[in-house]
Design a protein around this motif. Structure first.
Motif, PDB file in Angstrom:
ATOM      1  N   ASP A  92       1.311  17.942   7.819  1.00  0.00           N
ATOM      2  CA  ASP A  92      -0.037  18.495   7.748  1.00  0.00           C
ATOM      3  C   ASP A  92       0.053  20.017   7.684  1.00  0.00           C
ATOM      4  O   ASP A  92       0.710  20.640   8.519  1.00  0.00           O
ATOM      5  N   THR A  93      -0.593  20.600   6.700  1.00  0.00           N
ATOM      6  CA  THR A  93      -0.616  22.050   6.539  1.00  0.00           C
ATOM      7  C   THR A  93      -2.056  22.537   6.521  1.00  0.00           C
ATOM      8  O   THR A  93      -2.889  22.001   5.781  1.00  0.00           O
ATOM      9  N   GLN A  94      -2.339  23.536   7.331  1.00  0.00           N
ATOM     10  CA  GLN A  94      -3.669  24.138   7.369  1.00  0.00           C
ATOM     11  C   GLN A  94      -3.534  25.648   7.231  1.00  0.00           C
ATOM     12  O   GLN A  94      -2.644  26.250   7.840  1.00  0.00           O
ATOM     13  N   SER A  95      -4.425  26.243   6.440  1.00  0.00           N
ATOM     14  CA  SER A  95      -4.350  27.684   6.216  1.00  0.00           C
ATOM     15  C   SER A  95      -5.748  28.275   6.114  1.00  0.00           C
ATOM     16  O   SER A  95      -6.661  27.647   5.566  1.00  0.00           O
ATOM     17  N   ALA A  96      -5.889  29.484   6.630  1.00  0.00           N
ATOM     18  CA  ALA A  96      -7.048  30.330   6.348  1.00  0.00           C
ATOM     19  C   ALA A  96      -6.563  31.411   5.392  1.00  0.00           C
ATOM     20  O   ALA A  96      -5.532  32.055   5.645  1.00  0.00           O
ATOM     21  N   ILE A  97      -7.280  31.605   4.284  1.00  0.00           N
ATOM     22  CA  ILE A  97      -6.811  32.487   3.224  1.00  0.00           C
ATOM     23  C   ILE A  97      -7.860  33.561   2.961  1.00  0.00           C
ATOM     24  O   ILE A  97      -9.034  33.254   2.761  1.00  0.00           O
TER      25      ILE A  97
END
Length: 298
Positions: free
Chosen positions: A69-74
């Motif tokens: 699982d990968t989560q990012s704020a960009i």
């Protein structure tokens, strides 16, 4: 253990590529007005599961029930302008997030921090607003400035430079429906500190990768002044890797779909995208990609 490391390498290479830069939203090929500033804030989430090797499922040991699982704020800042009387835009983008192995991969460490910095510029050699016909060319530079540890198989960053050249075309099909097609090729610098993902206890293992070419195409429908929807079929091929000049036989051959929706509001442009892999040859299949964005001009 060698097979496990090779599988993890397939994910860390192909998974990061699908997370940044080249996936287009509806009307990204439309030339923007000049002298505008834009800020875009995005949430990006992906999930990968079943591992494939040359088209066959492998479910042994660590691959019995893998989850990544990968989560990012960009954060992205962009400026539009004219270059030699042609419409143009440049932006800088920086992600912050985490990649979390789970299931049968839960013993692998999590990585949290910044991803690699993205710099991009696009120009439009042809832009005809009256006929809704556009040709755009974009270049990307991904700089290795993010979180990376050679002792971890899963990292947010890649410890290598990447460049990408993309060309896109959009034109009306019928009524309010446009068609778009875009092709890009990514080139990779070397990573001389590929240890855990390359099955080595030393930081001096060299990783190289062949270019990866992605084609995406599909319809875009402008429902009214507020809402626009789109769908894309995406095919990626190439990207085989070598470790210390030993060919790994892990060519990327992936088919994906991506559904998009946009709403133009007084607050800004809200975007929602959802997709997943339909078929892959090597690596962990992506079972979900979800992107939520807000873009505001000023």
């Amino acid at each position: 253990m060698h097979y496990i490391r090779s599988a993890l390498l397939a994910l860390t290479l192909t998974h990061a590529l699908t997370a940044w830069a080249v996936d287009l939203q509806p009307n990204d090929i439309v030339a923007p007005p000049p002298n505008k500033n834009f800020i875009t804030v995005s949430y990006y989430n992906t999930e990968n599961s079943t591992f494939y090797s040359n088209g066959a499922v492998n479910s042994k040991t660590s691959f019995a029930s893998p989850v990544i699982d990968t989560q990012s704020a960009i954060l992205r800042g962009a400026r539009t302008y004219t270059l030699a009387d042609l419409p143009a835009v440049s932006y800088i983008q920086l992600p912050y997030g985490s990649v979390r192995p789970a299931g049968s991969l839960s013993s692998a460490p999590t990585d949290t921090g910044f991803g690699d910095l993205v710099l991009a510029t696009a120009i439009w050699p042809y832009a005809n607003k009256a006929t809704r016909t556009y040709v755009g060319v974009g270049g990307y530079l991904i700089a290795p400035m993010g979180s990376y540890s050679s002792g971890q198989a899963f990292n947010l960053a890649e410890n290598r430079f990447r460049t990408d050249l993309q060309i896109g075309f959009q034109t009306p099909i019928v009524g309010g429906i446009d068609g778009m097609i875009a092709v890009d090729t990514m080139w990779f610098g070397g990573n001389s500190q590929c240890a855990a993902a390359c099955n080595s206890t030393s930081d001096n293992v060299s990783l190289t990768q062949k270019p990866l070419t992605t084609t995406q195409l599909g319809p875009i429908y402008r429902i009214n002044e507020i809402f626009t929807v789109g769908a894309s079929y995406i095919y990626a091929v190439g990207g085989a890797t070598s470790i210390n000049n030993t060919y790994m036989n892990n060519v990327v051959n992936t088919q994906r779909f991506l559904l998009s929706g946009q709403a133009h509001t007084p607050i800004g442009r809200f975007s929602l995208q959802y997709g997943r892999d339909m078929e892959i040859k090597n690596g962990f299949i992506q079972t979900r990609v979800l992107a939520v964005r807000l873009m505001k001009d000023f």
